[in-house]
Design a protein around this motif. Structure first.
Motif, PDB file in Angstrom:
ATOM      1  N   ILE A  31       9.921 -90.584 144.456  1.00 51.19           N
ATOM      2  CA  ILE A  31       9.517 -90.596 143.043  1.00 51.19           C
ATOM      3  C   ILE A  31       9.306 -89.165 142.550  1.00 51.19           C
ATOM      4  CG2 ILE A  31       8.381 -92.864 143.148  1.00 51.19           C
ATOM      5  CD1 ILE A  31       5.681 -91.369 143.157  1.00 51.19           C
ATOM      6  N   GLN A  32       9.309 -88.995 141.251  1.00 52.07           N
ATOM      7  CA  GLN A  32       9.014 -87.696 140.643  1.00 52.07           C
ATOM      8  C   GLN A  32       7.674 -87.775 139.934  1.00 52.07           C
ATOM      9  OE1 GLN A  32      11.944 -85.735 138.103  1.00 52.07           O
ATOM     10  NE2 GLN A  32      13.198 -87.587 138.233  1.00 52.07           N
ATOM     11  N   ASP A  78      12.943 -92.871 139.228  1.00 52.94           N
ATOM     12  CA  ASP A  78      14.370 -92.590 139.114  1.00 52.94           C
ATOM     13  C   ASP A  78      14.638 -91.125 139.442  1.00 52.94           C
ATOM     14  OD1 ASP A  78      17.012 -92.326 138.506  1.00 52.94           O
ATOM     15  OD2 ASP A  78      16.913 -93.589 136.730  1.00 52.94           O
ATOM     16  N   MET A  79      15.298 -90.883 140.574  1.00 49.81           N
ATOM     17  CA  MET A  79      15.534 -89.516 141.025  1.00 49.81           C
ATOM     18  C   MET A  79      16.895 -88.998 140.569  1.00 49.81           C
ATOM     19  SD  MET A  79      12.731 -88.839 142.476  1.00 49.81           S
ATOM     20  CE  MET A  79      12.927 -87.386 143.515  1.00 49.81           C
ATOM     21  N   ILE A 139      17.522 -88.424 131.124  1.00 53.89           N
ATOM     22  CA  ILE A 139      16.610 -87.794 130.173  1.00 53.89           C
ATOM     23  C   ILE A 139      15.417 -88.716 129.967  1.00 53.89           C
ATOM     24  CG2 ILE A 139      16.329 -87.012 127.776  1.00 53.89           C
ATOM     25  CD1 ILE A 139      19.282 -86.284 127.745  1.00 53.89           C
ATOM     26  N   ASN A 140      14.207 -88.160 130.051  1.00 55.70           N
ATOM     27  CA  ASN A 140      13.005 -88.933 129.745  1.00 55.70           C
ATOM     28  C   ASN A 140      12.783 -88.876 128.243  1.00 55.70           C
ATOM     29  OD1 ASN A 140      12.128 -89.498 132.517  1.00 55.70           O
ATOM     30  ND2 ASN A 140      11.768 -87.291 132.627  1.00 55.70           N
ATOM     31  N   GLN A 156      15.752 -81.327 138.617  1.00 53.28           N
ATOM     32  CA  GLN A 156      15.773 -81.067 137.192  1.00 53.28           C
ATOM     33  C   GLN A 156      14.890 -82.082 136.491  1.00 53.28           C
ATOM     34  OE1 GLN A 156      18.581 -82.496 138.768  1.00 53.28           O
ATOM     35  NE2 GLN A 156      17.849 -84.438 138.005  1.00 53.28           N
ATOM     36  N   ARG A 157      14.485 -81.700 135.309  1.00 55.56           N
ATOM     37  CA  ARG A 157      13.705 -82.620 134.485  1.00 55.56           C
ATOM     38  C   ARG A 157      14.043 -82.338 133.034  1.00 55.56           C
ATOM     39  NH1 ARG A 157       7.118 -82.706 133.917  1.00 55.56           N
ATOM     40  NH2 ARG A 157       7.127 -83.671 131.866  1.00 55.56           N
TER      41      ARG A 157
END
Ligand SMILES: [Zn+2]
Ligand SMILES: [Zn+2]
Length: 141
Positions: A69-70, A84-85, A89-90, A125-126
């Motif tokens: 998890i992130q 979701d790894m 885009i959040n 990345q995020r």
């Protein structure tokens, strides 16, 4: 991911498998709304009356270390967890904090071209986009 897969991952990493840990894992991997530790605690405490917020934080920390998890930190008081790894885009409502994932081919294309430009593959990345969700828009009008 089923129980056995989770149990195997824990065992491979020499971590103890407890019913509470398993329940937390199953809960977070099944959610797409990026819950906070508090939300997980409230959702599980009916079925697991002895569960503590400490156990939730500890388990989420382990899952993060395992790369399952992130942890998305928004500010000191808002930390959310995302199972979701993969690249996505959040979509974050700047009013109520609701989050959903946006995934599409164009994101992947954009990302591929960024990586080509950078010349290296990022470790992780995020990408967050802020907007106002329909519920929040309605309250205003
Ligand atoms: Zn996400
Ligand atoms: Zn909203």
């Amino acid at each position: 991911m089923d129980d056995q897969e989770l149990i195997n991952i824990f065992r491979e990493n020499r971590l103890k498998v407890t019913t509470q840990r398993l329940a937390i894992c199953k809960f977070i991997v099944s959610r797409a709304d990026h819950p906070s530790a508090d939300q997980i605690y409230h959702a599980l405490k009916t079925d697991y009356p002895t569960i503590s917020l400490g156990t939730i934080y500890k388990t989420l920390g382990l899952l993060e270390e395992l790369g399952l998890i992130q942890k998305l930190r928004f500010n000191e008081s808002s930390i959310r967890y995302d199972p979701d790894m993969e690249l996505h885009i959040n979509m974050v409502c700047s009013k109520c904090g609701k989050i959903y994932d946006y995934k599409a081919d164009n994101v992947k294309k954009m990302w591929d071209s960024i990586i080509l430009d950078l010349g290296f593959k990022p470790k992780r990345q995020r990408i967050d986009i802020y907007y106002e969700c329909d519920d929040c828009k309605e309250i205003e009008s």
